[in-house]
Each structure stands twice: as structure tokens, then as C-alpha cells.
Scaffold this motif. Structure first.
Motif, PDB file in Angstrom:
ATOM      1  N   PRO A  59       0.829  -1.211   0.000  1.00 15.47           N
ATOM      2  CA  PRO A  59       0.000   0.000   0.000  1.00 15.47           C
ATOM      3  C   PRO A  59       0.860   1.257   0.000  1.00 15.47           C
ATOM      4  CG  PRO A  59       0.030  -0.997   2.174  1.00 15.47           C
ATOM      5  CD  PRO A  59       0.721  -1.955   1.269  1.00 15.47           C
ATOM      6  N   LEU A  60       0.342   2.298  -0.630  1.00 17.22           N
ATOM      7  CA  LEU A  60       1.027   3.588  -0.635  1.00 17.22           C
ATOM      8  C   LEU A  60       0.021   4.692  -0.935  1.00 17.22           C
ATOM      9  CD1 LEU A  60       1.373   4.541  -3.871  1.00 17.22           C
ATOM     10  CD2 LEU A  60       3.112   2.778  -3.829  1.00 17.22           C
ATOM     11  N   GLU A  61       0.422   5.900  -0.648  1.00 17.80           N
ATOM     12  CA  GLU A  61      -0.386   7.087  -0.942  1.00 17.80           C
ATOM     13  C   GLU A  61       0.570   8.251  -1.115  1.00 17.80           C
ATOM     14  OE1 GLU A  61      -2.387   8.461   2.844  1.00 17.80           O
ATOM     15  OE2 GLU A  61      -1.517   6.556   3.529  1.00 17.80           O
ATOM     16  N   GLY A  62       0.078   9.362  -1.618  1.00 16.27           N
ATOM     17  CA  GLY A  62       0.981  10.482  -1.721  1.00 16.27           C
ATOM     18  C   GLY A  62       0.568  11.544  -2.713  1.00 16.27           C
ATOM     19  N   LEU A  63       1.515  12.449  -2.963  1.00 12.62           N
ATOM     20  CA  LEU A  63       1.258  13.636  -3.765  1.00 12.62           C
ATOM     21  C   LEU A  63       2.570  14.125  -4.371  1.00 12.62           C
ATOM     22  CD1 LEU A  63      -0.605  16.237  -4.375  1.00 12.62           C
ATOM     23  CD2 LEU A  63       0.356  17.141  -2.258  1.00 12.62           C
ATOM     24  N   VAL A  64       2.578  14.404  -5.669  1.00 13.84           N
ATOM     25  CA  VAL A  64       3.746  15.010  -6.307  1.00 13.84           C
ATOM     26  C   VAL A  64       3.293  16.168  -7.186  1.00 13.84           C
ATOM     27  CG1 VAL A  64       4.986  12.795  -6.321  1.00 13.84           C
ATOM     28  CG2 VAL A  64       3.808  13.565  -8.389  1.00 13.84           C
ATOM     29  N   VAL A  65       4.201  17.097  -7.440  1.00 15.39           N
ATOM     30  CA  VAL A  65       3.904  18.249  -8.295  1.00 15.39           C
ATOM     31  C   VAL A  65       4.860  18.254  -9.474  1.00 15.39           C
ATOM     32  CG1 VAL A  65       5.357  19.740  -6.842  1.00 15.39           C
ATOM     33  CG2 VAL A  65       3.712  20.775  -8.401  1.00 15.39           C
ATOM     34  N   THR A  66       4.305  18.512 -10.663  1.00 16.49           N
ATOM     35  CA  THR A  66       5.108  18.574 -11.876  1.00 16.49           C
ATOM     36  C   THR A  66       4.676  19.755 -12.724  1.00 16.49           C
ATOM     37  OG1 THR A  66       6.008  17.241 -13.693  1.00 16.49           O
ATOM     38  CG2 THR A  66       3.620  17.095 -13.314  1.00 16.49           C
ATOM     39  N   ARG A  67       5.362  19.963 -13.818  1.00 20.07           N
ATOM     40  CA  ARG A  67       5.052  21.076 -14.716  1.00 20.07           C
ATOM     41  C   ARG A  67       3.755  20.811 -15.476  1.00 20.07           C
ATOM     42  NH1 ARG A  67       9.189  24.037 -18.913  1.00 20.07           N
ATOM     43  NH2 ARG A  67       7.633  25.051 -20.220  1.00 20.07           N
ATOM     44  N   TYR A  68       3.055  21.883 -15.843  1.00 21.03           N
ATOM     45  CA  TYR A  68       1.850  21.745 -16.670  1.00 21.03           C
ATOM     46  C   TYR A  68       2.172  20.928 -17.922  1.00 21.03           C
ATOM     47  CZ  TYR A  68      -0.401  25.483 -13.952  1.00 21.03           C
ATOM     48  OH  TYR A  68      -0.944  26.240 -12.941  1.00 21.03           O
ATOM     49  N   GLY A  69       1.347  19.922 -18.184  1.00 20.45           N
ATOM     50  CA  GLY A  69       1.514  19.096 -19.359  1.00 20.45           C
ATOM     51  C   GLY A  69       2.457  17.925 -19.177  1.00 20.45           C
ATOM     52  N   PHE A  70       3.055  17.789 -17.969  1.00 19.99           N
ATOM     53  CA  PHE A  70       4.025  16.728 -17.721  1.00 19.99           C
ATOM     54  C   PHE A  70       3.461  15.632 -16.817  1.00 19.99           C
ATOM     55  CE2 PHE A  70       6.704  19.477 -19.847  1.00 19.99           C
ATOM     56  CZ  PHE A  70       8.049  19.166 -19.796  1.00 19.99           C
ATOM     57  N   GLY A  71       2.150  15.577 -16.663  1.00 22.49           N
ATOM     58  CA  GLY A  71       1.523  14.588 -15.791  1.00 22.49           C
ATOM     59  C   GLY A  71       1.619  13.175 -16.341  1.00 22.49           C
ATOM     60  N   ALA A  72       1.316  12.212 -15.482  1.00 25.01           N
ATOM     61  CA  ALA A  72       1.312  10.797 -15.858  1.00 25.01           C
ATOM     62  C   ALA A  72       0.235  10.099 -15.036  1.00 25.01           C
ATOM     63  CB  ALA A  72       2.675  10.164 -15.597  1.00 25.01           C
ATOM     64  N   PRO A  73      -0.369   9.035 -15.567  1.00 28.73           N
ATOM     65  CA  PRO A  73      -1.444   8.351 -14.835  1.00 28.73           C
ATOM     66  C   PRO A  73      -0.925   7.625 -13.596  1.00 28.73           C
ATOM     67  CG  PRO A  73      -0.880   7.156 -16.844  1.00 28.73           C
ATOM     68  CD  PRO A  73      -0.135   8.442 -16.903  1.00 28.73           C
ATOM     69  N   CYS A  74      -1.560   7.859 -12.452  1.00 31.39           N
ATOM     70  CA  CYS A  74      -1.248   7.171 -11.200  1.00 31.39           C
ATOM     71  C   CYS A  74      -2.546   6.773 -10.514  1.00 31.39           C
ATOM     72  CB  CYS A  74      -0.437   8.072 -10.271  1.00 31.39           C
ATOM     73  SG  CYS A  74       1.256   8.361 -10.814  1.00 31.39           S
ATOM     74  N   LYS A  75      -2.524   5.655  -9.810  1.00 28.65           N
ATOM     75  CA  LYS A  75      -3.722   5.167  -9.129  1.00 28.65           C
ATOM     76  C   LYS A  75      -3.827   5.674  -7.693  1.00 28.65           C
ATOM     77  CE  LYS A  75      -3.967   0.846 -11.775  1.00 28.65           C
ATOM     78  NZ  LYS A  75      -3.921  -0.648 -11.716  1.00 28.65           N
ATOM     79  N   HIS A  76      -2.687   5.770  -7.012  1.00 29.76           N
ATOM     80  CA  HIS A  76      -2.710   6.086  -5.589  1.00 29.76           C
ATOM     81  C   HIS A  76      -1.989   7.375  -5.237  1.00 29.76           C
ATOM     82  CE1 HIS A  76      -4.147   1.980  -5.185  1.00 29.76           C
ATOM     83  NE2 HIS A  76      -3.083   1.554  -5.834  1.00 29.76           N
TER      84      HIS A  76
END
Length: 418
Positions: A59-76
Motif C-alpha cells: 500500500p502507498l499514498e501520496g502527492l507530487v507536483v510537476t510542470r503543466y503538461g508533464f503529468g502521468a497516470p497514477c492510481k494512488h
């Protein structure tokens, strides 16, 4: 222009060597007794988060910040996008939420920090007495100053409540395990993204000396903070960092060797000059051009055919109001120097896929670039003087636009002498 395919192959090899799915799986921490919290910041942090989810068995959870348009699909892991290279309100919200995410943890919990280049701008968190507008002004001054990235980040980390190890300190007593993709010449992990989870021994007095050396016109509130003891960053010896680990999982050196191997596979010998070149982009170009012409005309110090590779991060002192970035400025300066020198072609790009504030990672150039510009009625020197290299290379259709790559190990420069 010929040789675009050759250079693109080298770029792809360099990026692949820094692929998060490949590097993160080899650097997983031990599972904790408690929770696993993933945090992160940088232009490659979303792809790093996605790769970590795939590799982590638990199990895991969390939060990251990236540049506009640089996102990626994550479930958790939640992905927040914000502005780069100049901070915005979304980045301020992300910084606050990251600090909240690591608060109230226990010694049984594990914080995994995914840090890559670009995190400095993506994590605005001004101290008391400063506003977001002040931090935006600081970043604009730094970006136009010509100061090396290490100097910029030494200033930034003393004008923040999250950089300079403060994010890791906020996670105490949880253990912090940082996975870092370096975009810093020399690969000092404390300078990547201004070190939100890795501190060093630089002081606010160091920051003040940088302000004086580069004649930085900072907002009054920023100068006042640097002159106050409140600007002091935590030291590596602080007890709150006991048991923390950080691992460099990708760097310019590894990616340059991958590019060199790709060139050799194509039948061209490769030489890596350095993975840590800094300096004014147009001046660095003069040195690279002189070396390329020495090889072309005298077959020294390397024998033709050869591709000369280098990494690191040059800087641009902004004098004009044009569009561009350090890689396209380097190339335009180099193109002027190699004008008419048949047999030389060149490429420079940021491995994150974006050079400056436009949509290109860099550009291509060769001995005909200036003549082709002139044939269309364009003055290359005027474009260079106006920091308008993007417009120049756009005019001759020689921009390199791969899109976001999901990693960031600084710049790749390649000069091919046939």
C-alpha cells in the motif's frame, strides 16, 4: 538539414538511460512497519511516481507536483501540475499540501521523495514577510542573471519554507528515502530542485555573496529575509535527518555514455568532453565550435568522423525580449561560428523535452544554417543579440520538439564532424 535522425537516435538513447521505470525498480527502499507516503517535485516527478507505483509491492499514498503538461497516470499518488520556470499559485498550493502530507507521521512511517530538476520553480513557499509575487520576482531575476544553477538554488533555498531540507525536516520522525534524478552539473543532490529533502552546508551569507556577485535586483522583502537569521537552512548534522537516505538514480554522465554507445553502434566514434559544463551559452558555443573546426580542418585532437558530446547546464544572460532557451541560444551562436564549414552539424536539447518557455527541447544546426536564414531575409546576429534563437530556428524548420520525456538529466549537446 541532414543528420537529424542521427542526433535524435542519440537523444532517445540518453533519455532511455534515465527512464524512471528502469532506474526506480533498482533503488527500492525496505518496506516500513507503518505507512508509505510518496511525495515529489520536478519535471520528471509524475513519471517517477507512476514508475514507483508499478514497482512497489504494498500500500502507498501520496502527492507530487510537476510542470503543466508533464503529468502521468497514477492510481494512488495524486499529481498536481504547476508553472515552470516561473512559479504560480498552483505551485504554492502544492507546496502547502506537501507539507501537510508529511505532517503527523511516526517513526514507523516511510516517506519516499521523488525529486527531479524543475522542482525549485514548482515549489514556491515564501517565508513570513514575503509573498508569492516576491518569490516570482526572485525567480525572474535569477533566470535572467546568467548565474549557474548551483548559485541560483543556493539563493532559492534560503528564501523558502520547503527547500533546503525543510520538507524532510517536516516529516520527522518518519524516515525519508529520496530518489533523485540530477540535472545539476556535478550531481550535488542538495542542489537538485533546491534540495527539499537533502540539505547542505551553504548559508544565507553564501546567498548574499551570490546576490552581490551577480548584482541581483531582488525584492526588498527577499533581501531583508536573507539578512535575517530566519533564513538559515537546517544543517546536515541536524538530528531530524538521522536515518535518512538519498540515492542518485539518473544523471547526465550515465545518459551521455548511453548516447556515445548509440553513436558507436551507428559507426561513429564518440568523445564525451564533460557532463558538467557551465557558463554563458553563447560563450560555451564558441569553444565547442573552435574544437569542431580543429577536428574538421586538422583532424585533431580527435580523428574524423567523430561526434563530440557534452552535458551540464549553460546559462543565458537575458538582454533582449525574444523567445528561446539555453540550448537554442548555444546552437545559434555555434551556427554563426561554423558558417560555411562543410562537414559540421550539431544538436543541443534539454533532456526533459522543453528548452526555456517554448515547446521545443532544442534545435539542429549545421554549416548551412546561417545561409538558409539569410536566404529568408533573417539576420542571425540580430536574433542572437535579442535572445531570439527560437524564432531563428523556427524560420528554417530546425526546431527539435519531442514533447515531455518524463525525465530530466540536463542538456545534451552533440557536434558531428564527418
Amino acid at each position: 538539414m541532414q543528420d537529424k535522425k542521427f542526433f535524435t537516435t542519440l537523444f532517445n538513447a540518453a533519455v532511455e538511460a534515465a527512464d524512471p521505470e528502469r532506474t526506480i525498480a533498482a533503488h527500492l527502499p525496505q518496506k516500513p512497519k507503518g505507512r508509505t507516503i510518496v511525495i515529489g517535485a520536478g519535471k520528471g516527478s509524475a513519471q517517477m511516481a507512476s514508475a514507483f507505483e508499478k514497482a512497489w509491492d504494498g500500500p502507498l499514498e501520496g502527492l507530487v507536483v510537476t510542470r503543466y503538461g508533464f503529468g502521468a497516470p497514477c492510481k494512488h499518488i495524486e499529481i498536481i501540475e504547476a508553472s515552470h520556470p516561473v512559479p504560480d499559485a498552483a505551485g504554492l498550493v502544492a507546496s502547502r499540501r506537501l507539507l501537510e502530507t508529511v505532517s503527523g507521521l511516526t517513526s514507523d512511517d516511510l516517506v519516499v521523495a521523488l525529486i527531479s530538476g524543475g522542482g525549485s520553480a514548482l515549489l514556491p513557499s515564501p517565508p513570513e514577510g514575503m509573498t508569492l509575487e516576491d518569490e516570482i520576482a526572485v525567480n525572474k531575476v535569477l533566470l535572467a542573471s546568467g548565474a549557474p544553477i548551483s548559485a541560483m538554488n543556493a539563493v532559492r533555498k534560503h528564501l523558502s519554507t520547503i527547500k533546503g531540507g525543510r520538507l524532510a525536516a517536516a516529516a520527522h520522525p518518519a524516515r525519508v528515502f529520496s530518489l533523485i534524478v540530477s540535472d545539476i552539473p556535478g550531481d550535488n543532490p542538495a542542489f537538485v530542485a533546491s534540495g527539499p529533502t537533502v540539505t547542505d552546508d551553504t548559508t544565507r551569507n553564501d546567498a548574499l555573496r551570490i546576490v552581490e556577485r551577480y548584482n541581483l535586483d531582488l525584492p526588498k522583502a527577499a533581501l531583508a529575509h536573507l539578512q535575517s537569521e530566519k533564513a538559515d537552512a537546517p544543517k546536515p548534522s541536524d538530528a531530524v535527518f538521522a536515518g535518512h537516505e538519498h540515492h542518485l538514480i539518473a544523471s547526465a554522465a550515465v545518459s551521455l555514455e548511453a548516447a556515445a554507445k548509440a553513436a558507436r553502434n551507428l559507426g561513429v566514434e564518440a568523445v564525451v568532453l564533460s557532463d558538467a559544463i557551465e557558463g554563458e551559452a553563447r560563450e560555451v558555443a564558441h569553444v565547442h565550435a573552435a574544437l569542431a573546426k580543429q577536428v574538421l580542418f586538422k583532424n585533431q585532437p580527435f580523428a574524423k568522423p567523430v561526434v563530440i558530446l557534452s552535458g551540464g547546464e549553460t546559462t543565458v544572460t537575458v538582454r533582449g525580449k525574444g523567445k528561446g532557451g539555453r540550448n537554442s541560444e548555444f546552437l545559434l551562436s555555434l551556427a554563426i561560428d561554423i558558417d560555411g564549414a562543410d562537414g559540421i552539424s550539431a544538436f543541443a536539447a534539454d533532456t526533459d523535452g522543453i528548452d526555456g518557455s517554448e515547446d521545443n527541447a532544442g534545435a539542429f544546426a549545421d554549416s548551412t544554417s546561417i545561409a538558409r536564414l539569410l536566404a529568408k531575409g533573417h539576420d542571425a546576429s540580430a536574433y542572437l543579440n535579442g535572445n531570439d534563437a527560437w524564432t531563428a530556428f523556427n524560420a528554417i524548420d530546425d526546431l527539435f520538439v519531442p514533447g515531455p520525456t518524463g525525465t530530466n538529466v540536463n542538456d545534451l549537446r552533440a557536434i558531428l564532424i564527418r
